[in-house]
Design a protein around this motif. Structure first.
Motif: not given
Length: 383
Positions: A169-178, A187-188, A222-224
């Protein structure tokens, strides 16, 4: 044709290793890990290039292998998470998970920031997460293989799921910020059980089949995929909906030992050109990557276990600290993801891959066995 021949040879090698290992009392995943370390690299260097005319790394990047890799990961993760889908965040699992994640994560970030060459901030964060991960699939397989008590198995797996959920989740949020889509779409997709329930579906396969279709697709783009997998099954659990593999159990066991685990291990080991890495090796960096992650992870595990069960015998704490240090398939999948996105270089990839294999084999090399008296049968502590 050459790709098909190469992968048939790789799968035959793992099948032989599994059969030989059983004769010596090894569980399949241990003999497969040994085969990955001892045999795959020589096979790649001595056979792949001279016989097939291509490097082994090239043979792992074909579209068919990428798709099959995603399907295998979906099957393996789905079976394991489906078995522990009734995740309850009790105080013991949470107390184990928090130090077990925080201590190695901080150590990994410190090593990346102070001891390694300058890295982008997302690479620094990713290295911290690689230090902190516990491999849910191999931990599950290992605990099953040594006959660990079911309640204690569930306790350790729930702690491992919490750690990996935090990490991904941390990696997803960090990557998602970019790149917001890498977090938004998984998540959808994880909310799919809501409209399926609205349609009145109650069959477990009706919820299992979309899971095994979406997991490889998300991985392919290459999605989470792991965040999707965990979130999807947590949504099912919160709605009290059934989940079943779309395969009979005998067929699943054959696929797991004969295809899923061997393919994931093989792609992880062969994806990078190890000969190029070891032509001019950075031995100090490799030593750091081999020693710092397990040392910090075991320390964090011990602190978490001591916090959760202070009356547990010290030998049991150290045994479970080493078990929660198992890395294996989850770390290899994460390594592949980071390497594909150029967040880590080949030297970091190889060092962390060898560390992952070493940590996963360590419980078997030390001969760890199930406790004679399960923790769940010991007297409960008064709050």
């Amino acid at each position: 044709m050459q790709t098909l021949t190469f992968w048939l040879a790789v799968l035959a090698l793992f099948a032989l290793a599994t059969r030989v290992g059983r004769r010596f009392g090894m569980i399949p995943v241990v003999s497969q890990l040994l085969a990955a370390i001892a045999c795959l690299t020589p096979l790649a260097l001595w056979l792949a290039e001279p016989v097939w005319g291509a490097s082994a790394a090239q043979l792992t990047h074909t579209p068919a292998i990428e798709l099959l890799y995603g399907v295998c990961f979906a099957l393996l993760l789905g079976h394991i998470l489906g078995d522990v889908v009734d995740l309850r965040v009790d105080s013991r699992s949470l107390r184990i998970a928090l130090p077990s994640f925080a201590v190695p994560f901080c150590c990994g970030v410190a090593c990346a920031a102070w001891l390694l060459p300058p890295q982008p901030w997302l690479s620094v964060l990713s290295l911290g997460l690689l230090f902190a991960i516990t491999a849910i699939p191999v931990l599950y397989l290992y605990l099953q293989g040594i006959g660990y008590p079911p309640d204690d198995t569930r306790r350790l797996l729930h702690a491992a799921i919490l750690m990996d959920l935090i990490g991904w989740s941390v990696f997803g949020v960090a990557q998602g910020s970019l790149q917001p889509g890498t977090l938004f779409w998984p998540l959808m997709a994880a909310l799919l059980p809501l409209p399926l329930r609205a349609l009145g579906l109650r069959n477990g396969v009706a919820y299992g089949l979309p899971f095994f279709v979406l997991m490889p697709l998300l991985h392919l783009y290459t999605l989470n995929a792991l965040v999707f997998g965990i979130a999807y099954l947590l949504v099912l659990a919160s709605l009290r909906l059934p989940f079943r593999l779309p395969l009979p159990m005998p067929l699943w066991r054959a696929l797991q030992d004969g295809l899923c685990v061997p393919l994931i291990l093989a792609v992880g080991v062969l994806r990078v050109d190890m000969r190029a890495v070891f032509e001019q090796p950075d031995w100090a960096l490799l030593a750091l990557l081999l020693l710092a992650p397990p040392a910090s992870k075991v320390a964090g595990n011990w602190l978490g276990l001591h916090w959760a069960t202070p009356s547990q015998p010290a030998t049991a704490k150290w045994r479970e600290s080493l078990l929660l240090n198992i890395r294996g398939l989850t770390e290899i999948v994460f390594l592949n993801l980071l390497f594909q996105q150029a967040l880590i270089d080949a030297t970091l990839y190889v060092g962390l891959l060898l560390m992952s294999l070493f940590c996963t084999l360590l419980p078997a090399l030390l001969g760890l066995r199930a406790p004679t008296v399960p923790l769940s049968m010991q007297p409960k502590e008064t709050p």
